[in-house]
Write a protein that holds these residues in place. Structure first.
Motif, PDB file in Angstrom:
ATOM      1  N   TYR A  50       0.823  -1.205   0.000  1.00 29.32           N
ATOM      2  CA  TYR A  50       0.000   0.000   0.000  1.00 29.32           C
ATOM      3  C   TYR A  50       0.864   1.264   0.000  1.00 29.32           C
ATOM      4  O   TYR A  50       0.521   2.259  -0.640  1.00 29.32           O
ATOM      5  CB  TYR A  50      -0.992  -0.015   1.158  1.00 29.32           C
ATOM      6  CG  TYR A  50      -2.063  -1.067   0.954  1.00 29.32           C
ATOM      7  CD1 TYR A  50      -2.977  -0.938  -0.080  1.00 29.32           C
ATOM      8  CD2 TYR A  50      -2.135  -2.191   1.765  1.00 29.32           C
ATOM      9  CE1 TYR A  50      -3.955  -1.902  -0.306  1.00 29.32           C
ATOM     10  CE2 TYR A  50      -3.105  -3.160   1.547  1.00 29.32           C
ATOM     11  CZ  TYR A  50      -4.007  -3.010   0.515  1.00 29.32           C
ATOM     12  OH  TYR A  50      -4.965  -3.971   0.289  1.00 29.32           O
ATOM     13  N   ASP A  51       2.001   1.228   0.690  1.00 28.50           N
ATOM     14  CA  ASP A  51       2.911   2.375   0.676  1.00 28.50           C
ATOM     15  C   ASP A  51       3.492   2.589  -0.723  1.00 28.50           C
ATOM     16  O   ASP A  51       3.607   3.726  -1.183  1.00 28.50           O
ATOM     17  CB  ASP A  51       4.042   2.191   1.685  1.00 28.50           C
ATOM     18  CG  ASP A  51       3.580   2.353   3.131  1.00 28.50           C
ATOM     19  OD1 ASP A  51       2.531   3.007   3.353  1.00 28.50           O
ATOM     20  OD2 ASP A  51       4.259   1.832   4.030  1.00 28.50           O
ATOM     21  N   GLU A  52       3.852   1.506  -1.397  1.00 27.46           N
ATOM     22  CA  GLU A  52       4.380   1.615  -2.760  1.00 27.46           C
ATOM     23  C   GLU A  52       3.317   2.141  -3.723  1.00 27.46           C
ATOM     24  O   GLU A  52       3.607   2.958  -4.595  1.00 27.46           O
ATOM     25  CB  GLU A  52       4.909   0.263  -3.237  1.00 27.46           C
ATOM     26  CG  GLU A  52       6.147  -0.194  -2.507  1.00 27.46           C
ATOM     27  CD  GLU A  52       6.513  -1.644  -2.775  1.00 27.46           C
ATOM     28  OE1 GLU A  52       7.699  -1.982  -2.600  1.00 27.46           O
ATOM     29  OE2 GLU A  52       5.627  -2.454  -3.145  1.00 27.46           O
ATOM     30  N   LEU A  53       2.083   1.671  -3.549  1.00 22.89           N
ATOM     31  CA  LEU A  53       0.986   2.148  -4.390  1.00 22.89           C
ATOM     32  C   LEU A  53       0.769   3.649  -4.198  1.00 22.89           C
ATOM     33  O   LEU A  53       0.615   4.395  -5.168  1.00 22.89           O
ATOM     34  CB  LEU A  53      -0.313   1.399  -4.073  1.00 22.89           C
ATOM     35  CG  LEU A  53      -0.351  -0.082  -4.414  1.00 22.89           C
ATOM     36  CD1 LEU A  53      -1.605  -0.720  -3.840  1.00 22.89           C
ATOM     37  CD2 LEU A  53      -0.246  -0.305  -5.901  1.00 22.89           C
ATOM     38  N   ALA A  54       0.769   4.081  -2.952  1.00 20.10           N
ATOM     39  CA  ALA A  54       0.557   5.499  -2.651  1.00 20.10           C
ATOM     40  C   ALA A  54       1.673   6.352  -3.254  1.00 20.10           C
ATOM     41  O   ALA A  54       1.400   7.398  -3.860  1.00 20.10           O
ATOM     42  CB  ALA A  54       0.474   5.717  -1.141  1.00 20.10           C
ATOM     43  N   THR A  55       2.907   5.912  -3.120  1.00 23.20           N
ATOM     44  CA  THR A  55       4.043   6.655  -3.657  1.00 23.20           C
ATOM     45  C   THR A  55       3.981   6.723  -5.182  1.00 23.20           C
ATOM     46  O   THR A  55       4.185   7.786  -5.778  1.00 23.20           O
ATOM     47  CB  THR A  55       5.370   6.003  -3.207  1.00 23.20           C
ATOM     48  OG1 THR A  55       5.425   6.038  -1.771  1.00 23.20           O
ATOM     49  CG2 THR A  55       6.569   6.726  -3.779  1.00 23.20           C
ATOM     50  N   ALA A  56       3.677   5.603  -5.816  1.00 24.51           N
ATOM     51  CA  ALA A  56       3.605   5.556  -7.276  1.00 24.51           C
ATOM     52  C   ALA A  56       2.454   6.418  -7.800  1.00 24.51           C
ATOM     53  O   ALA A  56       2.613   7.143  -8.790  1.00 24.51           O
ATOM     54  CB  ALA A  56       3.449   4.116  -7.755  1.00 24.51           C
ATOM     55  N   PHE A  57       1.307   6.370  -7.129  1.00 25.08           N
ATOM     56  CA  PHE A  57       0.169   7.174  -7.574  1.00 25.08           C
ATOM     57  C   PHE A  57       0.461   8.658  -7.384  1.00 25.08           C
ATOM     58  O   PHE A  57       0.157   9.475  -8.259  1.00 25.08           O
ATOM     59  CB  PHE A  57      -1.111   6.766  -6.840  1.00 25.08           C
ATOM     60  CG  PHE A  57      -2.339   7.454  -7.373  1.00 25.08           C
ATOM     61  CD1 PHE A  57      -2.759   7.237  -8.676  1.00 25.08           C
ATOM     62  CD2 PHE A  57      -3.066   8.319  -6.582  1.00 25.08           C
ATOM     63  CE1 PHE A  57      -3.892   7.870  -9.192  1.00 25.08           C
ATOM     64  CE2 PHE A  57      -4.195   8.959  -7.082  1.00 25.08           C
ATOM     65  CZ  PHE A  57      -4.608   8.734  -8.384  1.00 25.08           C
ATOM     66  N   GLN A  58       1.084   9.014  -6.275  1.00 17.92           N
ATOM     67  CA  GLN A  58       1.441  10.419  -6.046  1.00 17.92           C
ATOM     68  C   GLN A  58       2.385  10.912  -7.140  1.00 17.92           C
ATOM     69  O   GLN A  58       2.240  12.031  -7.630  1.00 17.92           O
ATOM     70  CB  GLN A  58       2.098  10.602  -4.674  1.00 17.92           C
ATOM     71  CG  GLN A  58       2.469  12.047  -4.380  1.00 17.92           C
ATOM     72  CD  GLN A  58       1.266  12.948  -4.248  1.00 17.92           C
ATOM     73  OE1 GLN A  58       0.396  12.688  -3.427  1.00 17.92           O
ATOM     74  NE2 GLN A  58       1.199  14.007  -5.034  1.00 17.92           N
ATOM     75  N   ALA A  59       3.326  10.072  -7.556  1.00 17.56           N
ATOM     76  CA  ALA A  59       4.250  10.450  -8.631  1.00 17.56           C
ATOM     77  C   ALA A  59       3.490  10.681  -9.938  1.00 17.56           C
ATOM     78  O   ALA A  59       3.802  11.625 -10.682  1.00 17.56           O
ATOM     79  CB  ALA A  59       5.322   9.379  -8.808  1.00 17.56           C
ATOM     80  N   LEU A  60       2.493   9.839 -10.230  1.00 13.07           N
ATOM     81  CA  LEU A  60       1.687  10.025 -11.437  1.00 13.07           C
ATOM     82  C   LEU A  60       0.909  11.344 -11.391  1.00 13.07           C
ATOM     83  O   LEU A  60       0.826  12.065 -12.389  1.00 13.07           O
ATOM     84  CB  LEU A  60       0.718   8.859 -11.623  1.00 13.07           C
ATOM     85  CG  LEU A  60       1.338   7.511 -11.988  1.00 13.07           C
ATOM     86  CD1 LEU A  60       0.286   6.408 -11.908  1.00 13.07           C
ATOM     87  CD2 LEU A  60       1.962   7.569 -13.361  1.00 13.07           C
ATOM     88  N   VAL A  61       0.355  11.656 -10.240  1.00 14.08           N
ATOM     89  CA  VAL A  61      -0.390  12.908 -10.080  1.00 14.08           C
ATOM     90  C   VAL A  61       0.555  14.102 -10.243  1.00 14.08           C
ATOM     91  O   VAL A  61       0.253  15.061 -10.957  1.00 14.08           O
ATOM     92  CB  VAL A  61      -1.123  12.960  -8.721  1.00 14.08           C
ATOM     93  CG1 VAL A  61      -1.717  14.338  -8.468  1.00 14.08           C
ATOM     94  CG2 VAL A  61      -2.204  11.894  -8.665  1.00 14.08           C
ATOM     95  N   ASP A  62       1.716  14.031  -9.613  1.00 14.18           N
ATOM     96  CA  ASP A  62       2.692  15.116  -9.721  1.00 14.18           C
ATOM     97  C   ASP A  62       3.121  15.332 -11.170  1.00 14.18           C
ATOM     98  O   ASP A  62       3.209  16.468 -11.634  1.00 14.18           O
ATOM     99  CB  ASP A  62       3.915  14.830  -8.855  1.00 14.18           C
ATOM    100  CG  ASP A  62       3.617  14.902  -7.365  1.00 14.18           C
ATOM    101  OD1 ASP A  62       2.574  15.465  -6.966  1.00 14.18           O
ATOM    102  OD2 ASP A  62       4.448  14.377  -6.588  1.00 14.18           O
ATOM    103  N   THR A  63       3.375  14.249 -11.883  1.00 14.32           N
ATOM    104  CA  THR A  63       3.770  14.346 -13.290  1.00 14.32           C
ATOM    105  C   THR A  63       2.654  14.951 -14.122  1.00 14.32           C
ATOM    106  O   THR A  63       2.894  15.801 -14.987  1.00 14.32           O
ATOM    107  CB  THR A  63       4.158  12.960 -13.842  1.00 14.32           C
ATOM    108  OG1 THR A  63       5.269  12.470 -13.084  1.00 14.32           O
ATOM    109  CG2 THR A  63       4.520  13.016 -15.309  1.00 14.32           C
TER     110      THR A  63
END
Length: 80
Positions: A50-63
């Motif tokens: 879940y931590d990896e999912l949150a980090t990856a999704f946040q990166a997609l939003v930031d991009t």
């Protein structure tokens, strides 16, 4: 910008498609596989903790924000 974080893999994809960025989270007991839609198109399925999912999704939003909503330069602001 609209962001959809859906807690249902059944209805989530349809609702995620109408947002700028949407993610369908797994249900209880399901494997952590989360399809992500950007501007109505499935772009990736995130997997991991879940931590990896949150980090990856946040990166997609930031991009997405950096790409679609670029900041105006200081020179453009003073020209106004």
């Amino acid at each position: 910008m609209t962001l959809a974080v859906m807690g249902c893999i059944v209805n989530g994809p349809g609702e995620s498609k109408v947002a700028n960025i949407g993610i369908s989270l797994p249900g209880t007991g399901e494997a952590p596989r989360c399809p992500v839609y950007v501007d109505g198109v499935k772009t990736v399925t995130l997997e991991g903790t879940y931590d990896e999912l949150a980090t990856a999704f946040q990166a997609l939003v930031d991009t997405y924000i950096t790409t679609k909503y670029a900041r105006k330069s200081a020179a453009m602001e003073t020209a106004r």
